[in-house]
Design an enzyme around this catalytic site. Structure first.
Site, mmCIF file in Angstrom:
data_model
loop_
_atom_site.group_PDB
_atom_site.id
_atom_site.type_symbol
_atom_site.label_atom_id
_atom_site.label_comp_id
_atom_site.label_asym_id
_atom_site.label_seq_id
_atom_site.Cartn_x
_atom_site.Cartn_y
_atom_site.Cartn_z
ATOM 1 N N GLN A 118 0.831 -1.199 0.000
ATOM 2 C CA GLN A 118 0.000 0.000 0.000
ATOM 3 C C GLN A 118 0.869 1.254 0.000
ATOM 4 O O GLN A 118 1.911 1.295 0.635
ATOM 5 C CB GLN A 118 -0.914 0.005 1.217
ATOM 6 C CG GLN A 118 -2.039 -0.997 1.129
ATOM 7 C CD GLN A 118 -3.008 -0.903 2.287
ATOM 8 O OE1 GLN A 118 -3.279 -1.887 2.949
ATOM 9 N NE2 GLN A 118 -3.542 0.267 2.539
ATOM 10 N N SER A 120 4.784 -6.142 2.752
ATOM 11 C CA SER A 120 3.441 -6.154 3.326
ATOM 12 C C SER A 120 2.456 -6.804 2.355
ATOM 13 O O SER A 120 2.586 -7.983 2.021
ATOM 14 C CB SER A 120 3.018 -4.732 3.705
ATOM 15 O OG SER A 120 1.813 -4.721 4.417
ATOM 16 N N LEU A 121 1.483 -6.044 1.861
ATOM 17 C CA LEU A 121 0.550 -6.557 0.863
ATOM 18 C C LEU A 121 1.280 -7.225 -0.298
ATOM 19 O O LEU A 121 0.808 -8.215 -0.863
ATOM 20 C CB LEU A 121 -0.313 -5.400 0.345
ATOM 21 C CG LEU A 121 -0.963 -5.590 -1.023
ATOM 22 C CD1 LEU A 121 -2.081 -6.599 -0.925
ATOM 23 C CD2 LEU A 121 -1.447 -4.267 -1.567
ATOM 24 N N ARG A 146 -8.678 -9.106 3.236
ATOM 25 C CA ARG A 146 -7.629 -8.654 4.156
ATOM 26 C C ARG A 146 -7.827 -7.184 4.497
ATOM 27 O O ARG A 146 -7.744 -6.779 5.663
ATOM 28 C CB ARG A 146 -6.261 -8.880 3.513
ATOM 29 C CG ARG A 146 -5.038 -8.529 4.371
ATOM 30 C CD ARG A 146 -3.779 -8.898 3.594
ATOM 31 N NE ARG A 146 -2.540 -8.651 4.343
ATOM 32 C CZ ARG A 146 -1.814 -7.542 4.254
ATOM 33 N NH1 ARG A 146 -2.204 -6.561 3.448
ATOM 34 N NH2 ARG A 146 -0.683 -7.417 4.949
ATOM 35 N N HIS A 194 0.199 -3.996 10.923
ATOM 36 C CA HIS A 194 1.319 -4.763 11.484
ATOM 37 C C HIS A 194 1.596 -4.444 12.957
ATOM 38 O O HIS A 194 2.734 -4.241 13.361
ATOM 39 C CB HIS A 194 2.590 -4.552 10.644
ATOM 40 C CG HIS A 194 2.386 -4.843 9.189
ATOM 41 N ND1 HIS A 194 2.090 -6.104 8.726
ATOM 42 C CD2 HIS A 194 2.404 -4.034 8.095
ATOM 43 C CE1 HIS A 194 1.936 -6.055 7.409
ATOM 44 N NE2 HIS A 194 2.114 -4.822 7.015
ATOM 45 N N GLN A 200 2.449 -12.142 9.690
ATOM 46 C CA GLN A 200 2.676 -10.879 8.991
ATOM 47 C C GLN A 200 1.627 -9.825 9.314
ATOM 48 O O GLN A 200 1.914 -8.628 9.326
ATOM 49 C CB GLN A 200 2.708 -11.137 7.480
ATOM 50 C CG GLN A 200 3.200 -9.969 6.658
ATOM 51 C CD GLN A 200 2.309 -9.679 5.467
ATOM 52 O OE1 GLN A 200 1.087 -9.688 5.576
ATOM 53 N NE2 GLN A 200 2.931 -9.408 4.330
#
Length: 314
Positions: free
Chosen positions: A10, A91-92, A116, A198, A247
């Site tokens: 993101q 991340s994503l 998600r 996170h 994660q």
């Protein structure tokens, strides 16, 4: 030459992204159309026309960035681009790596990251969570500043030396910002993210996401993936699922991921997604590790010319 691919998360999205490729490359447009069918959202409209506010909503941002990354991967393959030896996603972007690495079907991946985003937003009501960027402190200093204040706030992304994101409840993040400034941070600023990514507040989202993952066909990737949770490659499917669960509510160890790729012999990276966010971070982590983008016709052509084709030794 050891080739690796990295996939952004993101923050890489923008209205107008991939415009020339959407117009000139049918495989790119087809990828977005496939994603639209999977989740029933007009993703092409959002990236072409906006509104920017909708594009930046987590449940839309995540499938948009994943779809853009997969579209560029498919275009790279269609053009005969060299196959990387190792993958990693920020991340994503880890889900983009799963799809491109052959661990997860594309439509399933789009559905999962859409969920998600929803689960992450639902875990913390809008306005109650926050994310901030801290520049100019060591990892240990940031950890100490977070631990010194009341409430939930922890490091969320170890993005580069001297660049850490923190996340948690709004009040605790504000207190941690003040503590970081007092500790000598060059900058400590709130980011425009609606979800405290996170951090422990995301644990309910992780549990729901794991159930969703269990409902999909997940297999070991054909190209190894270095994971955010520990900077390591999963050894089996159980380990892979554990890393994906971890994660969500644990920090992204991006410095570890990049150093692990370099340690495995990767000496050339391709940023497979919109923008140049990861290239900037990687320059601060491994200055001698070159990164090229492929998110425009010109950039793609230059990368193909310099890195060779799938039939060549790279």
């Amino acid at each position: 030459m050891g080739l690796g691919f990295v996939f952004p998360g993101q923050g890489a999205q923008s209205v107008g992204m991939l415009a020339d490729l959407l117009e000139s490359e049918p495989v790119v447009r087809a990828c977005f159309e496939e994603a639209e069918q999977a989740i029933g959202e007009p993703l092409l409209k959002y990236i072409s026309e906006g509104p920017e506010a909708r594009l930046n909503e987590t449940e839309i941002t995540q499938p948009v960035v994943l779809t853009a990354s997969v579209a560029l991967w498919r275009l790279w393959q269609q053009r005969g681009g060299a196959i990387p030896e190792l993958l990693a996603g920020h991340s994503l972007g880890e889900y983009s790596a799963l799809v491109c690495g052959g661990a997860l079907d594309f439509a399933d991946g789009v559905e999962l990251v859409n969920l998600r985003g929803q689960y992450m937003q639902q875990a913390v009501p809008l306005g109650e969570g926050a994310v901030a960027a801290i520049l100019g402190l060591t990892d240990e200093q940031v950890q100490q500043c977070c631990a010194a204040v009341e409430g939930v706030v922890t490091p969320a992304n170890y993005n580069a030396p001297g660049q850490v994101a923190i996340a948690g409840s709004m009040d605790a993040v504000n207190l941690a910002i003040d503590a970081c400034k007092e500790a000598g941070a060059k900058r400590a600023v709130m980011l425009t993210l609606s979800v405290p990514v996170h951090c422990p507040l995301m644990e309910p989202a992780g549990e729901r996401l794991l159930l969703a993952i269990e409902g999909k066909s997940l297999q070991m990737p054909q190209i190894p993936i270095v994971h955010n949770a520990d900077g390591k490659v999963a050894v089996n499917i159980g380990d892979l699922k554990e890393k994906l669960l971890a994660q969500v509510a644990q920090p992204v160890l991006w410095v570890d991921c990049v150093q692990a790729m370099s340690g495995h012999g990767v000496n050339q990276l391709v940023e497979c997604g919109p923008g140049k966010v990861l290239a900037g971070l990687i320059k601060r982590i491994e200055r001698k590790l070159p990164v090229v983008g492929i998110d425009s016709s010109a950039a793609l052509g230059a990368a193909l010319e310099s890195l060779g084709s799938a039939g060549e030794k790279v």
